[in-house]
Motif scaffolding. Structure first.
Motif, PDB file in Angstrom:
ATOM      1  N   GLU A   2      13.260  27.426  -8.129  1.00  5.06           N
ATOM      2  CA  GLU A   2      12.779  26.085  -7.968  1.00  5.06           C
ATOM      3  C   GLU A   2      13.018  25.609  -6.569  1.00  5.06           C
ATOM      4  O   GLU A   2      12.136  25.243  -6.007  1.00  5.06           O
ATOM      5  CB  GLU A   2      13.235  25.000  -9.348  1.00  5.06           C
ATOM      6  N   LYS A   3      14.392  25.939  -6.155  1.00  7.55           N
ATOM      7  CA  LYS A   3      14.608  25.584  -4.810  1.00  7.55           C
ATOM      8  C   LYS A   3      13.830  26.025  -3.847  1.00  7.55           C
ATOM      9  O   LYS A   3      13.227  25.815  -2.713  1.00  7.55           O
ATOM     10  CB  LYS A   3      16.021  25.915  -4.607  1.00  7.55           C
ATOM     11  N   VAL A   4      13.331  27.421  -3.852  1.00  8.39           N
ATOM     12  CA  VAL A   4      12.460  28.190  -3.149  1.00  8.39           C
ATOM     13  C   VAL A   4      11.128  27.375  -2.994  1.00  8.39           C
ATOM     14  O   VAL A   4      10.736  27.375  -2.058  1.00  8.39           O
ATOM     15  CB  VAL A   4      12.723  29.527  -3.412  1.00  8.39           C
ATOM     16  N   LEU A   5      10.738  27.347  -4.434  1.00  8.23           N
ATOM     17  CA  LEU A   5       9.386  26.679  -4.488  1.00  8.23           C
ATOM     18  C   LEU A   5       9.478  25.333  -3.791  1.00  8.23           C
ATOM     19  O   LEU A   5       8.298  24.935  -3.247  1.00  8.23           O
ATOM     20  CB  LEU A   5       8.786  26.623  -5.750  1.00  8.23           C
ATOM     21  N   ARG A   6      10.333  24.688  -3.952  1.00  6.96           N
ATOM     22  CA  ARG A   6      10.330  23.144  -3.212  1.00  6.96           C
ATOM     23  C   ARG A   6      10.252  23.440  -1.519  1.00  6.96           C
ATOM     24  O   ARG A   6       9.710  22.563  -0.899  1.00  6.96           O
ATOM     25  CB  ARG A   6      11.634  22.244  -3.865  1.00  6.96           C
ATOM     26  N   GLU A   7      11.069  24.516  -1.170  1.00  7.20           N
ATOM     27  CA  GLU A   7      10.958  24.935   0.177  1.00  7.20           C
ATOM     28  C   GLU A   7       9.545  25.136   0.639  1.00  7.20           C
ATOM     29  O   GLU A   7       9.065  24.758   1.808  1.00  7.20           O
ATOM     30  CB  GLU A   7      11.928  25.757   0.669  1.00  7.20           C
ATOM     31  N   CYS A   8       8.880  25.824  -0.394  1.00  2.00           N
ATOM     32  CA  CYS A   8       7.533  26.377  -0.064  1.00  2.00           C
ATOM     33  C   CYS A   8       6.521  25.098   0.178  1.00  2.00           C
ATOM     34  O   CYS A   8       5.598  25.042   1.095  1.00  2.00           O
ATOM     35  CB  CYS A   8       6.984  27.260  -1.074  1.00  2.00           C
ATOM     36  N   PHE A   9       6.685  24.246  -0.849  1.00  2.00           N
ATOM     37  CA  PHE A   9       6.095  22.915  -0.804  1.00  2.00           C
ATOM     38  C   PHE A   9       6.322  22.086   0.360  1.00  2.00           C
ATOM     39  O   PHE A   9       5.532  21.558   1.022  1.00  2.00           O
ATOM     40  CB  PHE A   9       6.540  22.079  -2.057  1.00  2.00           C
ATOM     41  N   ILE A  14      -0.323  28.425  -2.258  1.00  2.00           N
ATOM     42  CA  ILE A  14       0.646  29.528  -2.456  1.00  2.00           C
ATOM     43  C   ILE A  14       0.074  30.371  -3.663  1.00  2.00           C
ATOM     44  O   ILE A  14      -0.392  30.017  -4.620  1.00  2.00           O
ATOM     45  CB  ILE A  14       1.785  28.850  -2.955  1.00  2.00           C
ATOM     46  N   ARG A  15       0.273  31.809  -3.552  1.00  2.56           N
ATOM     47  CA  ARG A  15      -0.089  32.685  -4.594  1.00  2.56           C
ATOM     48  C   ARG A  15       1.297  33.428  -4.840  1.00  2.56           C
ATOM     49  O   ARG A  15       2.027  34.053  -3.979  1.00  2.56           O
ATOM     50  CB  ARG A  15      -1.019  33.870  -4.072  1.00  2.56           C
ATOM     51  N   LEU A  16       1.480  33.376  -6.046  1.00  2.74           N
ATOM     52  CA  LEU A  16       2.763  34.023  -6.755  1.00  2.74           C
ATOM     53  C   LEU A  16       2.258  34.919  -7.611  1.00  2.74           C
ATOM     54  O   LEU A  16       1.371  34.682  -8.677  1.00  2.74           O
ATOM     55  CB  LEU A  16       3.478  32.806  -7.672  1.00  2.74           C
ATOM     56  N   ILE A  17       3.076  36.118  -7.753  1.00  3.36           N
ATOM     57  CA  ILE A  17       2.657  37.334  -8.554  1.00  3.36           C
ATOM     58  C   ILE A  17       4.193  37.386  -9.333  1.00  3.36           C
ATOM     59  O   ILE A  17       5.125  37.685  -8.620  1.00  3.36           O
ATOM     60  CB  ILE A  17       2.137  38.456  -7.967  1.00  3.36           C
ATOM     61  N   ILE A  18       4.095  37.864 -10.650  1.00  2.93           N
ATOM     62  CA  ILE A  18       5.256  37.916 -11.303  1.00  2.93           C
ATOM     63  C   ILE A  18       4.871  38.876 -12.684  1.00  2.93           C
ATOM     64  O   ILE A  18       3.782  38.962 -13.137  1.00  2.93           O
ATOM     65  CB  ILE A  18       5.769  36.692 -12.104  1.00  2.93           C
ATOM     66  N   PRO A  19       5.806  39.371 -13.173  1.00  2.00           N
ATOM     67  CA  PRO A  19       5.707  40.371 -14.214  1.00  2.00           C
ATOM     68  C   PRO A  19       5.349  39.303 -15.365  1.00  2.00           C
ATOM     69  O   PRO A  19       5.957  38.242 -15.449  1.00  2.00           O
ATOM     70  CB  PRO A  19       6.822  41.201 -14.642  1.00  2.00           C
ATOM     71  N   ASP A  20       4.444  39.350 -16.170  1.00  2.00           N
ATOM     72  CA  ASP A  20       3.738  38.552 -17.165  1.00  2.00           C
ATOM     73  C   ASP A  20       4.457  38.583 -18.413  1.00  2.00           C
ATOM     74  O   ASP A  20       4.333  39.452 -19.112  1.00  2.00           O
ATOM     75  CB  ASP A  20       2.121  38.625 -17.151  1.00  2.00           C
ATOM     76  N   LEU A  21       5.535  37.585 -18.779  1.00  2.00           N
ATOM     77  CA  LEU A  21       6.263  37.680 -19.885  1.00  2.00           C
ATOM     78  C   LEU A  21       5.432  37.664 -21.092  1.00  2.00           C
ATOM     79  O   LEU A  21       5.644  38.425 -22.062  1.00  2.00           O
ATOM     80  CB  LEU A  21       7.179  36.469 -19.884  1.00  2.00           C
ATOM     81  N   GLU A  22       4.199  36.939 -21.117  1.00  2.00           N
ATOM     82  CA  GLU A  22       3.425  36.881 -22.333  1.00  2.00           C
ATOM     83  C   GLU A  22       2.766  38.220 -22.397  1.00  2.00           C
ATOM     84  O   GLU A  22       2.853  38.735 -23.705  1.00  2.00           O
ATOM     85  CB  GLU A  22       2.318  35.710 -22.070  1.00  2.00           C
ATOM     86  N   LEU A  23       2.408  39.029 -21.356  1.00  2.00           N
ATOM     87  CA  LEU A  23       1.692  40.161 -21.634  1.00  2.00           C
ATOM     88  C   LEU A  23       2.779  41.272 -22.036  1.00  2.00           C
ATOM     89  O   LEU A  23       2.423  42.089 -22.883  1.00  2.00           O
ATOM     90  CB  LEU A  23       1.074  40.782 -19.920  1.00  2.00           C
ATOM     91  N   MET A  24       3.977  40.977 -21.566  1.00  2.00           N
ATOM     92  CA  MET A  24       5.083  42.086 -21.916  1.00  2.00           C
ATOM     93  C   MET A  24       5.507  41.984 -23.425  1.00  2.00           C
ATOM     94  O   MET A  24       5.630  42.893 -24.000  1.00  2.00           O
ATOM     95  CB  MET A  24       6.198  41.965 -21.055  1.00  2.00           C
ATOM     96  N   SER A  41       3.894  35.548  -2.332  1.00  2.00           N
ATOM     97  CA  SER A  41       5.212  36.145  -3.078  1.00  2.00           C
ATOM     98  C   SER A  41       5.103  36.882  -4.243  1.00  2.00           C
ATOM     99  O   SER A  41       4.671  36.414  -5.462  1.00  2.00           O
ATOM    100  CB  SER A  41       6.242  34.999  -2.978  1.00  2.00           C
ATOM    101  N   SER A  42       5.181  38.149  -4.050  1.00  2.00           N
ATOM    102  CA  SER A  42       4.850  38.992  -5.301  1.00  2.00           C
ATOM    103  C   SER A  42       6.223  39.546  -5.792  1.00  2.00           C
ATOM    104  O   SER A  42       6.803  40.516  -5.076  1.00  2.00           O
ATOM    105  CB  SER A  42       4.016  40.168  -4.764  1.00  2.00           C
ATOM    106  N   HIS A  43       6.455  39.358  -6.932  1.00  2.00           N
ATOM    107  CA  HIS A  43       7.613  40.101  -7.628  1.00  2.00           C
ATOM    108  C   HIS A  43       8.865  39.643  -7.108  1.00  2.00           C
ATOM    109  O   HIS A  43       9.844  40.625  -6.648  1.00  2.00           O
ATOM    110  CB  HIS A  43       7.296  41.640  -7.959  1.00  2.00           C
ATOM    111  N   LEU A  44       9.095  38.497  -6.557  1.00  2.00           N
ATOM    112  CA  LEU A  44      10.291  37.940  -6.063  1.00  2.00           C
ATOM    113  C   LEU A  44      11.030  37.001  -6.951  1.00  2.00           C
ATOM    114  O   LEU A  44      12.287  37.040  -7.228  1.00  2.00           O
ATOM    115  CB  LEU A  44       9.962  37.280  -4.555  1.00  2.00           C
ATOM    116  N   ILE A  45      10.279  36.112  -7.396  1.00  2.00           N
ATOM    117  CA  ILE A  45      11.245  34.883  -8.058  1.00  2.00           C
ATOM    118  C   ILE A  45      11.727  35.096  -9.174  1.00  2.00           C
ATOM    119  O   ILE A  45      12.787  34.444  -9.573  1.00  2.00           O
ATOM    120  CB  ILE A  45      10.150  33.341  -8.345  1.00  2.00           C
TER     121      ILE A  45
END
Ligand SMILES: C[S@@+](CC[C@H](N)C(=O)[O-])C[C@H]1O[C@@H](n2cnc3c(N)ncnc32)[C@H](O)[C@@H]1O
Length: 223
Positions: A93-100, A109-119, A80-84
């Protein structure tokens, strides 16, 4: 082997189950209506030009906030890339519980997100450069930083309401590696590992990954 891409957008591989709820994807099933809406100016050019028509036959149009349409422990890999970040924190959290639930034991599971720390780091770097007269002229780092959270200045002509309607594009929460790991662990995942662009254990990451300049790549396992 079952592989699921949640919030795939138009990044759809043939042997993956690609799920996306975009209204633009729904419209791609009615190409004449889509063309008409473009012609009369309701569907903006930037959305009309998204290559949904090429991919729509590979997409399950569905809201990921609903129960995932898979049996317990039936899926090998979830990407899942740039969704959550487009979901509220409780929804994510509900979606990730469903993934589990749907992942097999030892599934990944591989998650890609915009990195708040980097930004945040980039923002501080940019304002530091401006204070030292080394930064770009006529550029306000704060505007770009606030844009990330959906509170910045709208720069395109697309009405804000239409943007939300078409792609659910507003960010509703942001994560760094610590908070994303904590969220994954609270859903039962273990062994969360920071990965690099196109690198990791999940198959096809080299074909699926994008946005290397500001993304965080994290993989975790169901024990
Ligand atoms: C920023 S795009 C990312 C697309 C693609 N994964 C990528 O990395 O280029 C976010 C995608 O998530 C989809 N999306 C947002 N909320 C969703 C939801 N509740 N259910 C399914 N898809 C959703 C949007 O339609 C959009 O295609």
């Amino acid at each position: 082997m079952k592989k699921v891409n949640l919030g795939s957008g138009t990044t759809c591989l043939d042997d993956w189950v690609n799920i996306d709820s975009s209204f633009n994807a729904r419209l791609a099933k009615c190409p004449r209506l889509r063309y008409l809406l473009f012609k009369i100016g309701i569907l903006p050019k930037e959305y009309y030009e998204m290559p949904w028509s090429e991919h729509i036959h590979k997409v399950m149009v569905r809201d990921v906030r609903k129960k995932l349409p898979f049996d317990d422990e039936s899926v090998d890999f979830i990407y899942s890339s740039h969704l959550i970040e487009h979901l509220r924190k409780d929804e994510a959290e509900k979606v990730l519980r469903e993934c589990f639930r749907v992942l097999k034991r030892d599934g990944l599971i591989r998650l890609i997100i915009p990195d708040l720390e980097l930004m945040a780091r980039n923002y501080l770097k940019e304002i530091g450069e401006i204070r030292n007269n080394k930064g770009k002229k006529n550029y306000l780092p704060s505007e770009r930083f606030l844009d990330i959270f959906g509170v910045g200045v709208e720069r395109t002509k697309t009405p804000f309401i239409l943007k939300i309607f078409l792609s659910g594009s507003r960010h509703r929460w942001m994560y760094d590696s610590i908070s994303l790991t904590a969220l994954l662990e609270s859903c039962g995942f273990v062994d969360a590992q920071k990965r690099s662009y196109k690198e990791g254990e999940l198959p096809d990451s080299d074909l699926l990954d994008n946005r290397p300049e500001h993304s965080l790549y994290l993989e975790a396992r169901k024990p």
